[in-house]
Design a protein around this motif. Structure first.
Motif, PDB file in Angstrom:
ATOM      1  N   GLN A  61      81.094 -12.151 -47.736  1.00 34.49           N
ATOM      2  CA  GLN A  61      81.655 -11.037 -48.266  1.00 34.49           C
ATOM      3  C   GLN A  61      83.826 -11.225 -49.051  1.00 34.49           C
ATOM      4  OE1 GLN A  61      80.661  -8.612 -49.771  1.00 34.49           O
ATOM      5  NE2 GLN A  61      81.904  -6.656 -50.152  1.00 34.49           N
ATOM      6  N   VAL A  62      83.375 -11.135 -50.406  1.00 32.27           N
ATOM      7  CA  VAL A  62      85.152 -12.125 -50.446  1.00 32.27           C
ATOM      8  C   VAL A  62      85.506 -10.361 -50.726  1.00 32.27           C
ATOM      9  CG1 VAL A  62      86.511 -13.264 -52.673  1.00 32.27           C
ATOM     10  CG2 VAL A  62      83.857 -14.102 -51.612  1.00 32.27           C
ATOM     11  N   GLN A  63      86.853 -10.981 -49.684  1.00 30.29           N
ATOM     12  CA  GLN A  63      88.128  -9.902 -50.732  1.00 30.29           C
ATOM     13  C   GLN A  63      89.609 -10.064 -50.857  1.00 30.29           C
ATOM     14  OE1 GLN A  63      88.063  -8.244 -45.878  1.00 30.29           O
ATOM     15  NE2 GLN A  63      86.883  -6.534 -46.988  1.00 30.29           N
ATOM     16  N   LEU A  64      89.769  -9.494 -51.770  1.00 30.64           N
ATOM     17  CA  LEU A  64      91.122  -9.867 -52.632  1.00 30.64           C
ATOM     18  C   LEU A  64      92.101  -8.799 -52.250  1.00 30.64           C
ATOM     19  CD1 LEU A  64      88.634 -10.529 -55.320  1.00 30.64           C
ATOM     20  CD2 LEU A  64      90.261 -11.272 -56.350  1.00 30.64           C
ATOM     21  N   GLN A  65      93.193  -9.505 -51.838  1.00 25.70           N
ATOM     22  CA  GLN A  65      93.981  -8.284 -51.683  1.00 25.70           C
ATOM     23  C   GLN A  65      95.118  -8.795 -52.408  1.00 25.70           C
ATOM     24  OE1 GLN A  65      94.482  -5.676 -49.553  1.00 25.70           O
ATOM     25  NE2 GLN A  65      96.308  -4.788 -51.001  1.00 25.70           N
ATOM     26  N   GLU A  66      96.351  -7.601 -53.150  1.00 30.22           N
ATOM     27  CA  GLU A  66      97.706  -7.771 -54.009  1.00 30.22           C
ATOM     28  C   GLU A  66      98.409  -7.463 -53.027  1.00 30.22           C
ATOM     29  OE1 GLU A  66      94.684  -6.310 -56.977  1.00 30.22           O
ATOM     30  OE2 GLU A  66      95.041  -5.593 -55.114  1.00 30.22           O
ATOM     31  N   SER A  67      99.942  -8.400 -53.140  1.00 28.96           N
ATOM     32  CA  SER A  67     100.992  -7.920 -52.602  1.00 28.96           C
ATOM     33  C   SER A  67     102.557  -8.555 -53.371  1.00 28.96           C
ATOM     34  CB  SER A  67     100.938  -8.971 -51.225  1.00 28.96           C
ATOM     35  OG  SER A  67     100.764  -9.969 -50.905  1.00 28.96           O
ATOM     36  N   ASP A  83      83.051  -9.989 -60.255  1.00 31.60           N
ATOM     37  CA  ASP A  83      82.502  -9.692 -59.182  1.00 31.60           C
ATOM     38  C   ASP A  83      83.246  -9.131 -57.490  1.00 31.60           C
ATOM     39  OD1 ASP A  83      81.453 -13.001 -57.241  1.00 31.60           O
ATOM     40  OD2 ASP A  83      83.250 -11.740 -58.530  1.00 31.60           O
ATOM     41  N   TYR A  84      84.357  -9.922 -57.841  1.00 27.85           N
ATOM     42  CA  TYR A  84      85.394  -8.820 -56.854  1.00 27.85           C
ATOM     43  C   TYR A  84      86.380  -8.644 -56.967  1.00 27.85           C
ATOM     44  CZ  TYR A  84      81.379 -10.002 -53.455  1.00 27.85           C
ATOM     45  OH  TYR A  84      80.482 -10.159 -52.509  1.00 27.85           O
ATOM     46  N   TRP A  85      87.578  -7.556 -56.852  1.00 27.72           N
ATOM     47  CA  TRP A  85      88.335  -7.108 -57.179  1.00 27.72           C
ATOM     48  C   TRP A  85      89.558  -6.315 -55.778  1.00 27.72           C
ATOM     49  CZ3 TRP A  85      89.902  -5.809 -62.289  1.00 27.72           C
ATOM     50  CH2 TRP A  85      88.658  -6.048 -63.895  1.00 27.72           C
TER      51      TRP A  85
END
Length: 123
Positions: A1-7, A111-113
């Motif tokens: 599972q791909v996960q993206l996290q903004e900072s 597909d991932y956000w």
């Protein structure tokens, strides 16, 4: 599972540079043939695509923002970064990082956000 996290900072002053980082887990940003984009949504408006960096490190920017935008990456940290220079209050928005399999101009290809991060430009 791909996960993206903004900072990054939630408040930026006018004329300064907005800098955000997207940290990706569960998949390498160098993997063929993905596009890693920055997208924003101003209050009460639709999504606006800002630009992307590809799996190979190539970049492409929205023509309306090109002169003030840079996207770079740190492959050792599996991160990519947005810099938007000389911001005005009109840059106030929720900023998202996202992955597309092809045609990054088509939001249906993402597909991932990330969950999004609010950035306000104000003095």
């Amino acid at each position: 599972q791909v996960q993206l996290q903004e900072s990054g900072p939630g408040l930026v002053k006018p004329s300064q540079t907005l800098s955000l980082t997207c940290t990706v887990s569960g998949g390498s940003i160098t993997r063929n043939y993905y596009y890693w984009s920055w997208i924003r949504q101003p209050p009460g408006k639709g999504l606006e695509w800002i630009g992307y960096i590809t799996y190979s490190g190539s970049t492409y920017y929205s023509p309306s923002l090109k002169s003030r935008t840079s996207i770079s990456r740190n492959t050792s940290k599996n991160q990519f970064t947005l810099q938007l220079r000389s911001v005005t209050p009109e840059a106030t928005a929720v900023y998202y990082c996202a992955r597309a399999e092809k045609d990054p101009s088509d939001y249906g290809q993402y597909d991932y956000w990330g969950q999004g991060t609010q950035v306000t430009v104000s003095s």
